[in-house]
Write a protein that holds these residues in place. Structure first.
Motif, PDB file in Angstrom:
ATOM      1  N   ALA A 228       0.826  -1.216   0.000  1.00 48.46           N
ATOM      2  CA  ALA A 228       0.000   0.000   0.000  1.00 48.46           C
ATOM      3  C   ALA A 228       0.857   1.262   0.000  1.00 48.46           C
ATOM      4  N   PHE A 229       1.933   1.259   0.745  1.00 48.24           N
ATOM      5  CA  PHE A 229       2.822   2.424   0.810  1.00 48.24           C
ATOM      6  C   PHE A 229       3.426   2.720  -0.559  1.00 48.24           C
ATOM      7  N   ASP A 230       3.929   1.697  -1.235  1.00 43.50           N
ATOM      8  CA  ASP A 230       4.532   1.872  -2.552  1.00 43.50           C
ATOM      9  C   ASP A 230       3.502   2.336  -3.578  1.00 43.50           C
ATOM     10  N   LEU A 231       2.277   1.821  -3.472  1.00 47.76           N
ATOM     11  CA  LEU A 231       1.219   2.223  -4.386  1.00 47.76           C
ATOM     12  C   LEU A 231       0.929   3.719  -4.268  1.00 47.76           C
ATOM     13  N   VAL A 232       0.869   4.221  -3.046  1.00 49.29           N
ATOM     14  CA  VAL A 232       0.610   5.647  -2.835  1.00 49.29           C
ATOM     15  C   VAL A 232       1.710   6.493  -3.477  1.00 49.29           C
ATOM     16  N   VAL A 233       2.956   6.097  -3.292  1.00 51.63           N
ATOM     17  CA  VAL A 233       4.078   6.841  -3.877  1.00 51.63           C
ATOM     18  C   VAL A 233       4.006   6.794  -5.398  1.00 51.63           C
ATOM     19  N   THR A 234       3.705   5.639  -5.957  1.00 48.89           N
ATOM     20  CA  THR A 234       3.619   5.493  -7.410  1.00 48.89           C
ATOM     21  C   THR A 234       2.495   6.350  -7.992  1.00 48.89           C
ATOM     22  N   VAL A 235       1.338   6.337  -7.352  1.00 46.04           N
ATOM     23  CA  VAL A 235       0.219   7.162  -7.817  1.00 46.04           C
ATOM     24  C   VAL A 235       0.572   8.644  -7.699  1.00 46.04           C
ATOM     25  N   ALA A 236       1.222   9.023  -6.611  1.00 45.69           N
ATOM     26  CA  ALA A 236       1.622  10.423  -6.432  1.00 45.69           C
ATOM     27  C   ALA A 236       2.616  10.855  -7.509  1.00 45.69           C
ATOM     28  N   LEU A 237       3.554   9.978  -7.859  1.00 44.62           N
ATOM     29  CA  LEU A 237       4.512  10.302  -8.933  1.00 44.62           C
ATOM     30  C   LEU A 237       3.785  10.471 -10.265  1.00 44.62           C
ATOM     31  N   GLY A 238       2.847   9.601 -10.560  1.00 45.87           N
ATOM     32  CA  GLY A 238       2.080   9.701 -11.801  1.00 45.87           C
ATOM     33  C   GLY A 238       1.239  10.960 -11.844  1.00 45.87           C
ATOM     34  N   SER A 239       0.627  11.275 -10.730  1.00 45.60           N
ATOM     35  CA  SER A 239      -0.181  12.498 -10.649  1.00 45.60           C
ATOM     36  C   SER A 239       0.687  13.737 -10.830  1.00 45.60           C
ATOM     37  N   THR A 240       1.854  13.719 -10.228  1.00 42.23           N
ATOM     38  CA  THR A 240       2.781  14.845 -10.366  1.00 42.23           C
ATOM     39  C   THR A 240       3.229  14.991 -11.813  1.00 42.23           C
ATOM     40  N   LEU A 241       3.545  13.891 -12.465  1.00 39.87           N
ATOM     41  CA  LEU A 241       3.946  13.937 -13.871  1.00 39.87           C
ATOM     42  C   LEU A 241       2.820  14.517 -14.726  1.00 39.87           C
ATOM     43  N   ALA A 242       1.596  14.075 -14.497  1.00 42.35           N
ATOM     44  CA  ALA A 242       0.455  14.587 -15.263  1.00 42.35           C
ATOM     45  C   ALA A 242       0.256  16.081 -15.017  1.00 42.35           C
ATOM     46  N   THR A 243       0.406  16.510 -13.777  1.00 39.17           N
ATOM     47  CA  THR A 243       0.234  17.926 -13.462  1.00 39.17           C
ATOM     48  C   THR A 243       1.308  18.770 -14.134  1.00 39.17           C
ATOM     49  N   VAL A 244       2.552  18.305 -14.079  1.00 39.94           N
ATOM     50  CA  VAL A 244       3.647  19.039 -14.712  1.00 39.94           C
ATOM     51  C   VAL A 244       3.422  19.112 -16.225  1.00 39.94           C
ATOM     52  N   LEU A 245       2.921  18.037 -16.814  1.00 41.47           N
ATOM     53  CA  LEU A 245       2.680  18.000 -18.255  1.00 41.47           C
ATOM     54  C   LEU A 245       1.568  18.947 -18.691  1.00 41.47           C
ATOM     55  N   LEU A 246       0.481  18.986 -17.937  1.00 36.26           N
ATOM     56  CA  LEU A 246      -0.724  19.644 -18.428  1.00 36.26           C
ATOM     57  C   LEU A 246      -1.067  20.980 -17.775  1.00 36.26           C
ATOM     58  N   ALA A 247      -0.515  21.251 -16.616  1.00 33.62           N
ATOM     59  CA  ALA A 247      -0.849  22.506 -15.934  1.00 33.62           C
ATOM     60  C   ALA A 247       0.244  23.537 -16.206  1.00 33.62           C
ATOM     61  N   LYS A 248      -0.096  24.539 -16.993  1.00 37.29           N
ATOM     62  CA  LYS A 248       0.903  25.554 -17.362  1.00 37.29           C
ATOM     63  C   LYS A 248       1.346  26.386 -16.165  1.00 37.29           C
ATOM     64  N   GLU A 249       0.528  26.455 -15.149  1.00 43.53           N
ATOM     65  CA  GLU A 249       0.899  27.242 -13.974  1.00 43.53           C
ATOM     66  C   GLU A 249       1.920  26.533 -13.081  1.00 43.53           C
ATOM     67  N   VAL A 250       2.206  25.258 -13.361  1.00 44.64           N
ATOM     68  CA  VAL A 250       3.221  24.520 -12.614  1.00 44.64           C
ATOM     69  C   VAL A 250       4.500  24.492 -13.457  1.00 44.64           C
TER      70      VAL A 250
END
Length: 178
Positions: free
Chosen positions: A40-62
């Motif tokens: 469960a701990f590793d899953l949370v980190v993996t999802v957070a990394l994916g979410s961060t990558l998506a935010t960096v890709l698509l949110a111009k304000e980041v």
């Protein structure tokens, strides 16, 4: 809107490639444990990394630098927790939990099944997947910290048990208290 301009596409391309490369480099530096079979701990980190990558890709304000810092922060925290969990038992228990025995010496452990939210059908499926046709041929079934089942077959020789440290029946030598 189907198209907002070439600048937007170029930004997504440059930031996407750069963020992806940075993430891969950080993951390689942090070691194999970062991408290991997930609990469960590793899953949370993996999802957070994916979410961060998506935010960096698509949110111009980041900004890309903020995304790189977020990657470093998440991987650094994951490294610190896993480093600590190897050395400190309570950190390991907090981060990953402990394996739980669900069947011992061919007998189901109903309380363990209930607290682990595992059905008897799921347990029997795990036993069949291990190529075993009889519960009496099974020494133990353990629900591992990553959610997988380990089926330990009975043997005549007892030279040291792989079940030491597993939360199971109190009469089992080496088991934790239930």
């Amino acid at each position: 809107m189907l198209f907002s301009g070439w600048d937007s596409l170029l930004h997504t391309l440059v930031v996407g490639v750069t963020a992806y490369v940075v993430l891969i480099v950080f993951l390689r530096i942090s070691g194999k444990r970062t991408l290991s079979k997930m609990n469960a701990f590793d899953l949370v980190v993996t999802v957070a990394l994916g979410s961060t990558l998506a935010t960096v890709l698509l949110a111009k304000e980041v900004a890309l630098a903020e995304g790189v810092l977020a990657f470093a922060l998440l991987i650094g925290l994951q490294f610190a927790v896993t480093w600590s969990s190897v050395r400190v038992r309570w950190v390991r228990r907090l981060a990953t939990g402990e394996p739980k025995m669900l069947l011992y010496d061919g007998k189901l452990l109903p309380a363990a099944l209930m607290t682990s939210r595992v059905t008897e059908d799921e347990l029997r499926a795990a036993i069949r997947s291990a190529g075993v046709d009889s519960l009496n041929s099974v020494r133990a079934v353990v629900l591992e910290t990553d959610g997988s089942f380990s089926v330990v077959k009975s043997s005549e020789k007892e030279n040291g048990s792989s079940l030491v440290g597993v939360d199971g029946p109190r009469h089992f030598p080496g088991s934790s208290d239930c």
